[in-house]
Design a protein around this motif. Structure first.
Motif, PDB file in Angstrom:
ATOM      1  N   MET A 458       0.857  -1.185   0.000  1.00  0.00           N
ATOM      2  CA  MET A 458       0.000   0.000   0.000  1.00  0.00           C
ATOM      3  C   MET A 458       0.894   1.236   0.000  1.00  0.00           C
ATOM      4  O   MET A 458       1.612   1.488   0.973  1.00  0.00           O
ATOM      5  N   HIS A 459       0.862   1.988  -1.070  1.00  0.00           N
ATOM      6  CA  HIS A 459       1.642   3.214  -1.279  1.00  0.00           C
ATOM      7  C   HIS A 459       3.094   3.091  -0.809  1.00  0.00           C
ATOM      8  O   HIS A 459       3.644   3.991  -0.172  1.00  0.00           O
ATOM      9  N   GLY A 460       3.724   1.966  -1.144  1.00  0.00           N
ATOM     10  CA  GLY A 460       5.159   1.817  -0.889  1.00  0.00           C
ATOM     11  C   GLY A 460       5.961   2.550  -1.951  1.00  0.00           C
ATOM     12  O   GLY A 460       5.580   2.592  -3.122  1.00  0.00           O
ATOM     13  N   ASN A 461       7.079   3.143  -1.566  1.00  0.00           N
ATOM     14  CA  ASN A 461       7.925   3.848  -2.526  1.00  0.00           C
ATOM     15  C   ASN A 461       8.557   2.847  -3.488  1.00  0.00           C
ATOM     16  O   ASN A 461       9.175   1.867  -3.076  1.00  0.00           O
ATOM     17  N   MET A 462       8.417   3.104  -4.798  1.00  0.00           N
ATOM     18  CA  MET A 462       8.893   2.172  -5.822  1.00  0.00           C
ATOM     19  C   MET A 462      10.349   2.407  -6.212  1.00  0.00           C
ATOM     20  O   MET A 462      10.742   2.155  -7.353  1.00  0.00           O
ATOM     21  N   MET A 463      11.134   2.892  -5.293  1.00  0.00           N
ATOM     22  CA  MET A 463      12.560   3.019  -5.565  1.00  0.00           C
ATOM     23  C   MET A 463      13.148   1.644  -5.887  1.00  0.00           C
ATOM     24  O   MET A 463      12.586   0.606  -5.518  1.00  0.00           O
TER      25      MET A 463
END
Length: 514
Positions: A458-463
């Motif tokens: 859930m809305h994790g940073n896609m780095m």
């Protein structure tokens, strides 16, 4: 591996955090609905709150007791080559009508079968051909130059549907496949106020009149788009133009899909991706029409169970002893009736009350739930200061830093390994779900090939949490669902493209809802 990504218009980073200014109950609720479906599919458990939805792509007709085909009535009329058909029931109260648009503009066998499927789910259903004497074939209505004409044909059909007010309650939805999906987008451009909800399965967004979306005087209906992976390069332009037109949109994408993956019998048909798209879109339609109440996005678990127990535990990570929490329903999960486990990875403050309540939420469904306590603080003890949170995250989160990526993944796996030892847990079936910082952690476990059957971010940073520059192969396990805000800086542009390209390059199985 399998992945899915969900994205939502106007939704910012942190949309699931109750005390955040970015909190969005619709996005949170839609994300949890998809999460429970992913877990139910992977583990063979009942899906809560969306139980009317079918288990496989081939099981839609007669899926409910309430609406069989026995009370179906049909009316057919023509007007200048256009053939309008409505399926309705006189035995029930007025209900919303869905206008279905086929992949080639005709009333073909596929759209008739889909009409029966939607009828059994409680809708009146209409179909139409899109051709007339002025526009006799698909070529005459294709391309951006003809999009106004295409939308006009749909508007004509909607007017016919609304003329049958004895059957309908005034709410109209559009559902299109292929060329019909192009017609849905063209209608959103030129006649955005004639529908309440619209669904477009695999439109050719590269050739649709994207630049013509304009903000109108009336609020446009909500739009759900099932985008195939081949269309990903054009996704950003589509989202930007819809945002400029103030259209409320939701996008779903699954790994490895191609145009017409929804159409049974087509060379590109993908049964599981079709099931996923149908479940997501039906949930979207029913939410928009107010047919189903979605209890997913509420601040507290939606019911209280006397047999629900919270047990404080400790578990090892290297030379540390980590405080943990196990929550389960003792009436459902027992050593004789083992259940799958769900491990919760919290946001950046620490293992807060929100994470505990989400454990309770999944435990109500029969799962055994476990905390992944990354910082090692006491359960519900958190860092309140911004600087403290940044410092606490630093050992686990840095782009292309494999050491930090693996540390984060291993910290989560310590909780996974512990919950597998519990006598009431089916150790072959474990899922993880992470929020914000925890969502990035879920990417770490997935990209580092950890043995988890279902993963949700859930809305994790896609780095790029793991550097794949010199990696020849990767075995990413299970399915990954990504639930993403459409205006989240950490899930946009190059971060999004690089992340999805990595997953696809190594054969990951994913789903995107945006």
């Amino acid at each position: 591996a399998d992945w899915e990504l969900m994205r939502f218009s106007g939704v910012e980073h942190g949309f699931s955090e109750w005390e955040s200014g970015a909190y969005n109950p619709r996005a949170e609720g839609r994300g949890f609905a998809a999460t429970t479906d992913v877990y139910a599919k992977e583990f063979g458990m009942m899906t809560a709150n969306i139980g009317f939805l079918p288990a496989t792509a081939r099981e839609f007709v007669n899926v409910t007791e309430a609406y069989g085909l026995g009370d179906l009535e049909t009316v057919i009329e023509t007007d200048d080559m256009m053939e309008f058909t409505m399926m309705y029931s006189e035995s029930v109260a007025k209900r919303p009508t869905l206008l279905l648009l086929s992949m080639d503009g005709s009333n073909d066998a596929h759209v008739v079968r889909e009409a029966q499927r939607f009828f059994t789910l409680g809708y009146n259903v209409a179909t139409t051909t899109l051709f007339s004497s002025g526009f006799p074939d698909q070529a005459s209505l294709s391309g951006s130059a003809n999009s106004a004409h295409l939308a006009g044909q749909v508007n004509k059909a909607v007017s016919w549907v609304k003329s049958k007010m004895m059957f309908v309650d005034g709410q109209v939805g559009l559902v299109g496949w292929g060329f019909g999906a192009n017609a849905v987008l063209a209608t959103a451009v030129h006649h955005p106020d004639i529908f309440n909800a619209a669904v477009a399965y695999t439109p050719d967004i590269a050739s649709t009149a994207l630049a013509n979306f304009t903000a109108g005087q009336t609020k446009p209906g909500s739009l759900w788009i099932g985008v195939d992976w081949d269309q990903f390069p054009h996704l950003h332009a589509l989202e930007a133009n819809m945002d400029a037109a103030e259209i409320e949109w939701e996008i779903s994408m699954s790994a490895g899909t191609k145009m017409h993956f929804m159409v049974d019998g087509h060379a590109n048909y993908h049964m599981e991706a079709a099931r996923v798209a149908m479940v997501r879109s039906l949930s979207f339609i029913s939410d928009t029409f107010g047919i189903t109440a979605n209890a997913m996005g509420t601040h507290e678990p939606n019911r209280t169970i006397a047999s629900l127990t919270e047990q404080a535990v400790t578990y090892p990570f290297r030379d540390e002893t980590v405080p943990g929490l196990v929550v389960h329903d003792a009436a459902q999960a027992t050593p004789q009736n083992k259940k799958p486990a769900v491990v919760i990875v919290p946001a950046w403050a620490g293992y807060d009350r929100y994470a505990v309540l989400r454990q309770n939420y999944f435990a109500q469904m029969g799962y055994v739930t476990m905390s992944a306590n990354i910082y090692g603080l006491a359960i519900e003890e958190t860092y309140a200061d911004f600087g403290e949170r940044i410092a606490a995250m630093a050992p686990y989160r840095e782009a292309n830093n494999d050491e930090k990526s693996l540390l984060f993944a291993d910290k989560i796996m310590a909780a996974v390994d512990y919950v597998k030892t519990l006598p009431e847990v089916d150790a072959e079936n474990v899922a993880v779900i992470g929020f914000c910082f925890g969502g990035t952690g879920v990417y770490n476990t997935f990209r580092n090939e950890k043995d988890i059957q279902a993963s949700v971010s859930m809305h994790g940073n896609m780095m790029t949490t793991r550097d794949f520059t010199n990696v020849a192969s990767a075995d990413m396990k299970g399915k990954l669902l990504m639930v993403s805000g459409g205006v989240d800086d950490g899930e946009e542009g190059e971060s999004l493209a690089s992340h999805l390209n990595d997953l696809s390059k190594y054969g990951a199985d994913w789903e995107l809802m945006r």
